[in-house]
Design a protein around this motif. Structure first.
Motif, PDB file in Angstrom:
ATOM      1  N   ARG A 137       0.837  -1.205   0.000  1.00 16.02           N
ATOM      2  CA  ARG A 137       0.000   0.000   0.000  1.00 16.02           C
ATOM      3  C   ARG A 137       0.870   1.253   0.000  1.00 16.02           C
ATOM      4  NH1 ARG A 137      -2.978  -1.091   4.209  1.00 16.02           N
ATOM      5  NH2 ARG A 137      -4.609  -2.116   3.028  1.00 16.02           N
ATOM      6  N   MET A 138       1.902   1.292   0.796  1.00 14.86           N
ATOM      7  CA  MET A 138       2.811   2.446   0.859  1.00 14.86           C
ATOM      8  C   MET A 138       3.516   2.641  -0.476  1.00 14.86           C
ATOM      9  SD  MET A 138       2.518   3.812   3.799  1.00 14.86           S
ATOM     10  CE  MET A 138       3.940   4.796   4.057  1.00 14.86           C
ATOM     11  N   GLU A 139       3.964   1.545  -1.080  1.00 15.25           N
ATOM     12  CA  GLU A 139       4.653   1.626  -2.366  1.00 15.25           C
ATOM     13  C   GLU A 139       3.722   2.188  -3.444  1.00 15.25           C
ATOM     14  OE1 GLU A 139       6.632  -1.338  -5.678  1.00 15.25           O
ATOM     15  OE2 GLU A 139       6.436  -2.054  -3.598  1.00 15.25           O
ATOM     16  N   GLU A 141       1.140   4.158  -3.004  1.00 14.24           N
ATOM     17  CA  GLU A 141       0.899   5.585  -2.726  1.00 14.24           C
ATOM     18  C   GLU A 141       2.070   6.437  -3.197  1.00 14.24           C
ATOM     19  OE1 GLU A 141      -0.005   5.958   1.431  1.00 14.24           O
ATOM     20  OE2 GLU A 141      -1.968   5.015   1.189  1.00 14.24           O
ATOM     21  N   ARG A 142       3.293   6.003  -2.946  1.00 10.35           N
ATOM     22  CA  ARG A 142       4.473   6.743  -3.404  1.00 10.35           C
ATOM     23  C   ARG A 142       4.525   6.797  -4.922  1.00 10.35           C
ATOM     24  NH1 ARG A 142       8.153   4.091   0.704  1.00 10.35           N
ATOM     25  NH2 ARG A 142       7.863   2.422  -0.761  1.00 10.35           N
ATOM     26  N   ASP A 143       4.259   5.650  -5.565  1.00  7.91           N
ATOM     27  CA  ASP A 143       4.265   5.579  -7.021  1.00  7.91           C
ATOM     28  C   ASP A 143       3.210   6.528  -7.592  1.00  7.91           C
ATOM     29  OD1 ASP A 143       5.237   4.509  -9.421  1.00  7.91           O
ATOM     30  OD2 ASP A 143       3.480   3.172  -9.573  1.00  7.91           O
ATOM     31  N   GLU A 145       2.083   9.329  -6.198  1.00  7.92           N
ATOM     32  CA  GLU A 145       2.523  10.697  -5.993  1.00  7.92           C
ATOM     33  C   GLU A 145       3.612  11.091  -6.992  1.00  7.92           C
ATOM     34  OE1 GLU A 145       3.736  11.021  -1.938  1.00  7.92           O
ATOM     35  OE2 GLU A 145       1.681  10.852  -1.182  1.00  7.92           O
ATOM     36  N   GLU A 146       4.489  10.167  -7.361  1.00  4.51           N
ATOM     37  CA  GLU A 146       5.563  10.455  -8.305  1.00  4.51           C
ATOM     38  C   GLU A 146       5.036  10.612  -9.732  1.00  4.51           C
ATOM     39  OE1 GLU A 146       8.439   7.359  -8.024  1.00  4.51           O
ATOM     40  OE2 GLU A 146       9.030   7.874  -5.985  1.00  4.51           O
ATOM     41  N   LYS A 147       4.126   9.772 -10.117  1.00  2.00           N
ATOM     42  CA  LYS A 147       3.667   9.775 -11.498  1.00  2.00           C
ATOM     43  C   LYS A 147       2.532  10.765 -11.755  1.00  2.00           C
ATOM     44  CE  LYS A 147       5.127   5.100 -12.497  1.00  2.00           C
ATOM     45  NZ  LYS A 147       4.730   3.740 -12.809  1.00  2.00           N
ATOM     46  N   THR A 149       1.577  14.132 -11.528  1.00  2.00           N
ATOM     47  CA  THR A 149       2.134  15.452 -11.218  1.00  2.00           C
ATOM     48  C   THR A 149       1.247  16.586 -11.710  1.00  2.00           C
ATOM     49  OG1 THR A 149       3.376  15.404 -13.267  1.00  2.00           O
ATOM     50  CG2 THR A 149       4.490  14.587 -11.266  1.00  2.00           C
TER      51      THR A 149
END
Length: 157
Positions: A137-139, A141-143, A145-147, A149
């Motif tokens: 789940r954390m991974e 969410e980070r992915d 946020e990065e993609k 934009t």
């Protein structure tokens, strides 16, 4: 002057039994006359009918002795028998599947119910599975946020 009404007495000749017999005889004679007049009117009506069909008396008897052939009867009886067998098989299967009695278990020999018993359950009990789900789940969410934009420009009024 007083109004005096003389007593009128109806006298019937004879006793009750003979009177009842005469009334019954009159009723029967009336019914007979009505029945005869109906039959006479029916005869008058039928005199106008002149149709007399010509038939062969011997042919009717000969036809009655022959076997009657009904096309499709064999197929109908075969289909009906197949439907009866299917219904019987269906009832047998339903009895086997939806039985409410108890069967013996093949392993232990103990009686067991023939129907499903609903019990509460959990799909996962391990702590490692929970840790893996949290990490995934954390991974994600980070992915995300990065993609993602895109920043819309909003105007204020």
């Amino acid at each position: 002057q007083e109004n005096v009404v003389p007593l009128a007495a109806l006298q019937i000749a004879g006793d009750k039994e003979t009177v009842i017999q005469r009334i019954e005889q009159y009723r029967q004679e009336k019914e007979l006359r009505i029945r005869e007049s109906r039959e006479e009117r029916e005869q008058e009506r039928l005199r106008e009918c002149t149709f007399a069909p010509r038939t062969k008396h011997g042919a009717v008897g000969a036809r009655l002795n022959k076997p009657v052939v009904v096309h499709g009867l064999t197929r109908f009886l075969r289909n009906r028998e197949a439907a009866r067998r299917e219904d019987e098989e269906k009832r047998r299967r339903e009895k086997e599947v939806f039985a409410t009695g108890h069967k013996t278990s093949s392993r232990s020999g103990a009686p067991r119910p023939c129907f499903t018993v609903a019990e509460p359950f959990r799909l996962s009990k391990s702590k490692t599975a929970k840790k893996k789900m949290d990490a995934l789940r954390m991974e994600l969410e980070r992915d995300f946020e990065e993609k993602c934009t895109f920043q819309p420009k909003l105007r204020s009024f």
